[in-house]
Design a protein around this motif. Structure first.
Motif, PDB file in Angstrom:
ATOM      1  N   THR A 274      35.529  45.447  15.848  1.00  0.00           N
ATOM      2  CA  THR A 274      35.612  44.109  15.250  1.00  0.00           C
ATOM      3  C   THR A 274      35.763  43.013  16.299  1.00  0.00           C
ATOM      4  N   SER A 275      36.102  43.377  17.527  1.00  0.00           N
ATOM      5  CA  SER A 275      36.265  42.367  18.575  1.00  0.00           C
ATOM      6  C   SER A 275      36.153  43.024  19.938  1.00  0.00           C
ATOM      7  N   VAL A 276      35.931  42.184  20.948  1.00  0.00           N
ATOM      8  CA  VAL A 276      35.858  42.624  22.338  1.00  0.00           C
ATOM      9  C   VAL A 276      36.773  41.722  23.159  1.00  0.00           C
ATOM     10  N   ALA A 277      37.730  42.319  23.842  1.00  0.00           N
ATOM     11  CA  ALA A 277      38.625  41.560  24.716  1.00  0.00           C
ATOM     12  C   ALA A 277      37.968  41.427  26.089  1.00  0.00           C
ATOM     13  N   VAL A 278      37.801  40.192  26.545  1.00  0.00           N
ATOM     14  CA  VAL A 278      37.143  39.905  27.820  1.00  0.00           C
ATOM     15  C   VAL A 278      38.157  39.255  28.753  1.00  0.00           C
ATOM     16  N   SER A 279      38.220  39.719  29.974  1.00  0.00           N
ATOM     17  CA  SER A 279      39.115  39.102  30.956  1.00  0.00           C
ATOM     18  C   SER A 279      38.457  39.115  32.331  1.00  0.00           C
ATOM     19  N   LEU A 280      38.832  38.115  33.138  1.00  0.00           N
ATOM     20  CA  LEU A 280      38.332  37.973  34.508  1.00  0.00           C
ATOM     21  C   LEU A 280      39.545  37.834  35.424  1.00  0.00           C
ATOM     22  N   SER A 281      39.596  38.621  36.491  1.00  0.00           N
ATOM     23  CA  SER A 281      40.780  38.611  37.357  1.00  0.00           C
ATOM     24  C   SER A 281      40.397  38.991  38.780  1.00  0.00           C
ATOM     25  N   PHE A 282      41.372  38.821  39.675  1.00  0.00           N
ATOM     26  CA  PHE A 282      41.204  39.295  41.054  1.00  0.00           C
ATOM     27  C   PHE A 282      42.590  39.516  41.649  1.00  0.00           C
ATOM     28  N   TRP A 283      42.627  40.052  42.851  1.00  0.00           N
ATOM     29  CA  TRP A 283      43.886  40.343  43.546  1.00  0.00           C
ATOM     30  C   TRP A 283      43.957  39.539  44.834  1.00  0.00           C
ATOM     31  N   ILE A 284      45.172  39.086  45.147  1.00  0.00           N
ATOM     32  CA  ILE A 284      45.442  38.414  46.422  1.00  0.00           C
ATOM     33  C   ILE A 284      46.374  39.304  47.233  1.00  0.00           C
ATOM     34  N   ALA A 285      45.996  39.594  48.476  1.00  0.00           N
ATOM     35  CA  ALA A 285      46.832  40.416  49.350  1.00  0.00           C
ATOM     36  C   ALA A 285      47.975  39.571  49.908  1.00  0.00           C
ATOM     37  N   ASN A 286      49.189  40.097  49.870  1.00  0.00           N
ATOM     38  CA  ASN A 286      50.366  39.413  50.380  1.00  0.00           C
ATOM     39  C   ASN A 286      50.728  39.929  51.774  1.00  0.00           C
ATOM     40  N   PRO A 287      51.424  39.098  52.559  1.00  0.00           N
ATOM     41  CA  PRO A 287      51.801  39.520  53.917  1.00  0.00           C
ATOM     42  C   PRO A 287      52.683  40.773  53.940  1.00  0.00           C
ATOM     43  N   ASP A 288      53.431  41.037  52.862  1.00  0.00           N
ATOM     44  CA  ASP A 288      54.313  42.196  52.863  1.00  0.00           C
ATOM     45  C   ASP A 288      53.608  43.478  52.434  1.00  0.00           C
ATOM     46  N   GLY A 289      52.275  43.423  52.284  1.00  0.00           N
ATOM     47  CA  GLY A 289      51.528  44.621  51.919  1.00  0.00           C
ATOM     48  C   GLY A 289      51.319  44.801  50.439  1.00  0.00           C
ATOM     49  N   THR A 290      51.947  43.967  49.609  1.00  0.00           N
ATOM     50  CA  THR A 290      51.738  44.050  48.174  1.00  0.00           C
ATOM     51  C   THR A 290      50.534  43.198  47.784  1.00  0.00           C
ATOM     52  N   ASN A 291      50.178  43.273  46.511  1.00  0.00           N
ATOM     53  CA  ASN A 291      49.063  42.489  46.003  1.00  0.00           C
ATOM     54  C   ASN A 291      49.497  41.731  44.756  1.00  0.00           C
ATOM     55  N   THR A 292      48.999  40.528  44.631  1.00  0.00           N
ATOM     56  CA  THR A 292      49.301  39.708  43.469  1.00  0.00           C
ATOM     57  C   THR A 292      48.096  39.674  42.539  1.00  0.00           C
ATOM     58  N   TYR A 293      48.335  40.018  41.285  1.00  0.00           N
ATOM     59  CA  TYR A 293      47.275  40.004  40.272  1.00  0.00           C
ATOM     60  C   TYR A 293      47.117  38.594  39.725  1.00  0.00           C
ATOM     61  N   VAL A 294      45.883  38.108  39.695  1.00  0.00           N
ATOM     62  CA  VAL A 294      45.601  36.759  39.204  1.00  0.00           C
ATOM     63  C   VAL A 294      44.623  36.862  38.039  1.00  0.00           C
ATOM     64  N   LEU A 295      45.048  36.407  36.895  1.00  0.00           N
ATOM     65  CA  LEU A 295      44.178  36.369  35.720  1.00  0.00           C
ATOM     66  C   LEU A 295      43.476  35.019  35.693  1.00  0.00           C
ATOM     67  N   VAL A 296      42.162  35.036  35.859  1.00  0.00           N
ATOM     68  CA  VAL A 296      41.389  33.799  35.918  1.00  0.00           C
ATOM     69  C   VAL A 296      41.139  33.243  34.517  1.00  0.00           C
ATOM     70  N   ASP A 297      40.689  34.125  33.624  1.00  0.00           N
ATOM     71  CA  ASP A 297      40.338  33.665  32.286  1.00  0.00           C
ATOM     72  C   ASP A 297      40.312  34.868  31.354  1.00  0.00           C
ATOM     73  N   SER A 298      40.541  34.643  30.084  1.00  0.00           N
ATOM     74  CA  SER A 298      40.470  35.727  29.096  1.00  0.00           C
ATOM     75  C   SER A 298      40.154  35.156  27.725  1.00  0.00           C
ATOM     76  N   LYS A 299      39.528  36.003  26.910  1.00  0.00           N
ATOM     77  CA  LYS A 299      39.154  35.566  25.569  1.00  0.00           C
ATOM     78  C   LYS A 299      38.842  36.796  24.730  1.00  0.00           C
ATOM     79  N   THR A 300      39.177  36.756  23.470  1.00  0.00           N
ATOM     80  CA  THR A 300      38.820  37.823  22.540  1.00  0.00           C
ATOM     81  C   THR A 300      37.677  37.325  21.669  1.00  0.00           C
TER      82      THR A 300
END
Length: 606
Positions: A274-300
């Motif tokens: 009945t629906s499709v969930a759509v999302s656009l995202s990317f990751w940013i690398a942090n100096p401490d070795g971790t990564n930050t998830y960034v949600l650009v846009d989303s829509k159902t």
């Protein structure tokens, strides 16, 4: 003059005693989309760095569109901060400066704000920021704080842009303050600020509003930039790999200017989607070795399924045995109250014949095998689940095939005696394995075996399709064959022809095998040549037998080779299997003997 450092308990008490008032910005310095009244104790970029309470890869929400790609935070504070500074400044002469909330500017992590009060006017505020990660953490001194709200006795002070920070990352903050009567206070580790680049989005779009049979692709577009809080500059995020989720995972890369234009066709999960969930995202690398998830846009996106139908050109057809069954028609779907041709829809018939509808919705299906009798097929759009069109309901139509069977007649054994009686022995059946209802056979004669066939008379075969009789022929020289006129469900047919007024011969036990046989393997033909000796058949040794082959669908015969019989009349010849077809052995008599032809044996080559 008194100088002291606050203990942890004192710092906690001080933090509870005053509220941080966020600085206001000049009208041309407030990033579009930001609320200058919002306050935070630490700077948070779009999408938090995963912690123990936030699993890596889990979105934290859609980030703000600000700051924009064309506007950066101002370094000149103006306006009224909110909330207001604390009104509980120490009474004059009662003590040194007391700190309230300390943190980065909520809209721009390149600035540090400090709430401080004292019994006399604050004259100087400074800070030191120490990196939390790295082999040799650097410490940076920050001075030049200015009062942005409140009064010198109880106000909020803001640093200049901290362009001297060595890199992005987390920093522990130590603050110091001095008032006009010479009292000094410093507090170490009062807070931790995150100075990270902040994604900036523009012109984001996900379309269409609804997925249906005429809108099966999802298009995502926009532009991504990164705001650098250390330099205060915003630059395009080019060459960044983006992840798209639309039932399945896809990827794309931003252009040099940070723009993206993505087109994906999601496959629905099941017929009842009945629906499709759509999302656009990317990751940013942090100096401490971790990564930050960034949600650009989303829509159902809602999914609408349209009714479909199949209209066949013919619901039934009559074909001759040997002709492949075909069905044609059009696939249509109901959209906006109108039936329209369905393009690119997979259609099949009996799980064997498959086709895809054209732009006009047309299709033709041909069953690949020969049919041996009447049957019916279901033509449908959903006989194979992986061929389904997810935006159309399944549709089916029935198709009947009436097969006109082939009539086969074997003139298996014959001879012409001294009284000109032609002995006729053999069988008759149809391609469906049944005896045709019209069991009447005509005996025909031709001088050359090619033309001028004339019917001499007729007889009726037995109910099992066999016959064994003698017929007088007035001209005991030439060629003879048997003919069936056929019926509504059986084609007319001819037997093999025989030629003689000579000593009768025959080929018995002819076989070509194995059957079926794989292409490239050996087909072995065997049989026995006999001659009539009085009233009994005897071995006819040292005679040459020719092996002929008729390829499937061809009318002509090809001689593949010949072999001589042994003293018992037996022969064996081997050939390479190349294609489907019929095999036959032929004895061409000389002198007073009669030509003989074996039983015809069809071999299926796979």
């Amino acid at each position: 003059m008194r100088t002291r450092s606050l203990t942890s308990a004192a710092v906690s008490a001080a933090l509870g005693a005053a509220l941080l008032a966020a600085p206001a910005y000049a009208a041309d310095g407030v990033p579009p989309g930001q609320n200058p009244a919002a306050t935070e104790t630490t700077n948070v970029t779009a999408g938090s760095t995963p912690t123990a309470d936030t699993p890596t890869g889990v979105p934290s929400g859609v980030p703000s569109d600000a700051p924009s790609a064309t506007a950066t935070p101002s370094e000149s504070p103006a306006g009224d901060p909110s909330p207001d500074p604390s009104s509980s400044a120490p009474a004059e002469g009662t003590g040194a400066p007391v700190f309230g909330n300390v943190g980065s500017d909520p809209s721009d992590a390149g600035f540090l704000t400090v709430a401080v009060s004292s019994d006399s006017a604050i004259t100087e505020v400074s800070a030191k920021l120490t990196q939390r990660h790295g082999a040799e953490p650097a410490t940076v001194a920050v001075s030049g704080f200015t009062l942005v709200s409140g009064t010198p006795l109880d106000g909020v002070w803001r640093s200049p842009r901290m362009s001297q920070l060595p890199s992005f990352g987390s920093y522990d903050v130590t603050v110091s303050a001095r008032d006009s009567d010479g009292d000094d206070t410093s507090a170490s580790g009062v807070t931790t600020v995150d100075v990270e680049p902040k994604p900036v989005f523009a012109d984001r779009s996900i379309s269409p509003a609804v997925l249906d049979v005429e809108h099966t692709h999802v298009k995502l577009s926009g532009r991504i930039s990164l705001f650098d809080p250390i330099s205060g500059e915003t630059s395009p995020l080019g060459g960044k790999e983006l992840g798209v989720s639309a039932q399945y995972g896809y990827s794309a890369v931003t252009a040099a200017d940070g723009s993206y234009a993505i087109d994906v066709a999601p496959r629905l999960n099941g017929e009842n989607a009945t629906s499709v969930a759509v999302s656009l995202s990317f990751w940013i690398a942090n100096p401490d070795g971790t990564n930050t998830y960034v949600l650009v846009d989303s829509k159902t996106l809602p999914v609408v399924i349209s009714p479909s139908r199949i209209r066949l050109d013919h619901s039934s057809v009559r074909i001759k045995y040997g002709v492949k069954a075909s069905s044609s028609g059009v696939v249509e779907y109901l959209y906006g109250g109108t039936w329209r041709p369905a393009k690119g829809v997979a259609v099949d018939m009996g799980y064997y014949a498959k086709a895809t509808s054209s732009a006009a919705g047309r299709f033709t299906l041909t069953y690949p095998y020969l049919l041996s009798g009447d049957t019916s097929f279901t033509v449908g759009t959903s006989l194979d689940s992986y061929l389904d069109d997810p935006y159309l309901t399944a549709s089916h139509a029935q198709f009947k095939v009436d097969v006109i069977n082939r009539t086969s007649i074997c003139f298996c054994t014959s001879w012409l005696d001294a009284y000109s009686d032609l002995h006729i022995q053999g069988s008759m059946n149809g391609s469906d394995g049944k005896v045709p209802p019209n069991r009447k056979l005509y005996l025909q004669q031709s001088a050359d075996g090619k033309s001028g066939w004339k019917s001499l008379g007729w007889f009726t075969v037995k109910s099992n399709g066999t016959f064994n009789l003698d017929a007088y022929v007035s001209v005991p020289k030439g060629y003879w064959r048997l003919y069936s006129a056929g019926s509504s469900d059986y084609q007319p047919g001819n037997s093999n022809s025989v030629h003689f007024n000579r000593t009768a011969t025959r080929i018995t036990g002819f076989n070509a095998g194995p059957e079926p046989v794989r292409k490239g393997r050996t087909v072995t033909t065997t049989g026995t040549v006999q001659k009539l000796s009085g009233t009994k058949w005897a071995a006819f040794g040292k005679q040459r037998v020719y092996i002929l082959f008729q390829a499937k669908g061809k009318k002509s015969w090809t001689q593949l080779g010949s072999v001589k019989t042994d003293t018992h009349g037996h022969f064996t010849a081997r050939f390479t299997a190349k294609q489907d077809g019929t095999w036959v052995g032929v004895y061409l008599a000389s002198g007073s003997y009669v030509d003989a032809e074996s039983y015809r044996d069809y071999v299926d080559v796979r």
